[in-house]
Design an enzyme around this catalytic site. Structure first.
Site, short mmCIF file in Angstrom:
data_model
loop_
_atom_site.label_atom_id
_atom_site.label_comp_id
_atom_site.label_asym_id
_atom_site.label_seq_id
_atom_site.Cartn_x
_atom_site.Cartn_y
_atom_site.Cartn_z
CG HIS A 1 -15.99 24.01 31.66
ND1 HIS A 1 -17.08 23.45 31.04
CD2 HIS A 1 -15.61 25.05 30.86
CE1 HIS A 1 -17.34 24.10 29.92
NE2 HIS A 1 -16.46 25.08 29.79
CG HIS B 1 -21.51 29.56 27.49
ND1 HIS B 1 -22.29 29.20 26.39
CD2 HIS B 1 -20.25 29.15 27.20
CE1 HIS B 1 -21.52 28.61 25.48
NE2 HIS B 1 -20.28 28.56 25.94
#
Length: 241
Positions: free
Chosen positions: A12, A54
């Site tokens: 991730h 992100h």
């Protein structure tokens, strides 16, 4: 049927629990744990360069501040994206080009999550597709995923040959119907929205099921045993063990 090359364990944002997220060192940390497939976040700078990031702002993960969409790449390239790991050498947020080259150098695969700033949903998708077209040379194609319907629609319209992943964080939504309406090839769901007992019904749709973000080995074991295709984890070291 598209060969997605999905392994049971996916890193991730690289290996977020071991190294700075969405960085080259984070990807190398995942590869160092034997993981060969990673998930990352792609966003546009002010001047249209696709970088790994992100958040909508630079504040959390770098020593900079302000909106990514209002900052040119030349300034972002001067920042330190290893802010959360002060003992590690500073490094800038990488471009998607750099990341795809690194992934290919180890024969790996990648899930590119399109994380557009508001109003740039189609623009970001189109820019990601351009980078993939220019950079990717391996037969197993990157998986393009997004929470944003407009981004997935752009991927469907501009690059129907590239596999798409349907991301959702909404409970009770008809995930399969929504994914198929967008021509998606995977379901990418948060594991906390599900129980292992629900997995067989979802995979009966024919769509591989990718679960995020699974950091506990016992949770990974239960969902994979139930038939989930893959778990996306911050800690590939723990989950692989």
């Amino acid at each position: 049927m598209i060969d997605l090359g999905l392994p049971p364990i996916i890193g991730h944002r690289g290996a977020r629990g071991l190294a700075p997220e969405n960085t080259l060192s984070g990807l190398k940390a995942a590869f160092g744990q034997g993981v060969r497939y990673v998930e990352i976040d792609a966003k546009l700078t002010q001047d249209g360069v696709v970088i790994l990031m992100h958040d909508e702002t630079l504040d959390r993960t770098t020593n900079g501040s302000g909106p990514v969409a209002e900052t040119p790449y030349a300034l972002i390239h001067m920042l330190n994206a290893a802010k959360a790991f002060p003992d590690l050498a500073p490094e800038p947020p990488p471009t998607l080009v750099e990341v795809l080259e690194l992934v290919q150098s180890v024969g790996g695969g990648i899930n590119i999550e399109i994380k557009p700033c508001p109003g740039r949903e189609r623009e970001t998708a189109a820019a990601v597709i351009d980078v993939v077209r220019a950079t990717w040379r391996q037969p197993i194609l990157p998986l393009l995923s997004s929470f944003q319907r407009a981004s997935l629609e752009a991927c469907r319209d501009l690059a129907p040959d590239l596999p798409r992943g349907y991301l959702s964080d909404t409970v009770g939504e008809d995930w399969v119907a929504e994914a198929k309406s967008l021509g998606c090839t995977t379901l990418n769901l948060g594991w906390t929205m599900l129980t292992p007992a629900q997995v067989p019904g979802l995979i009966a749709s024919g769509l591989p099921l990718l679960l995020w973000t699974v950091n506990e080995p016992e949770v990974a074991r239960a969902f994979l045993a139930a038939g989930a295709t893959a778990v996306i984890t911050d800690r590939p070291d723990l989950v692989r063990a």
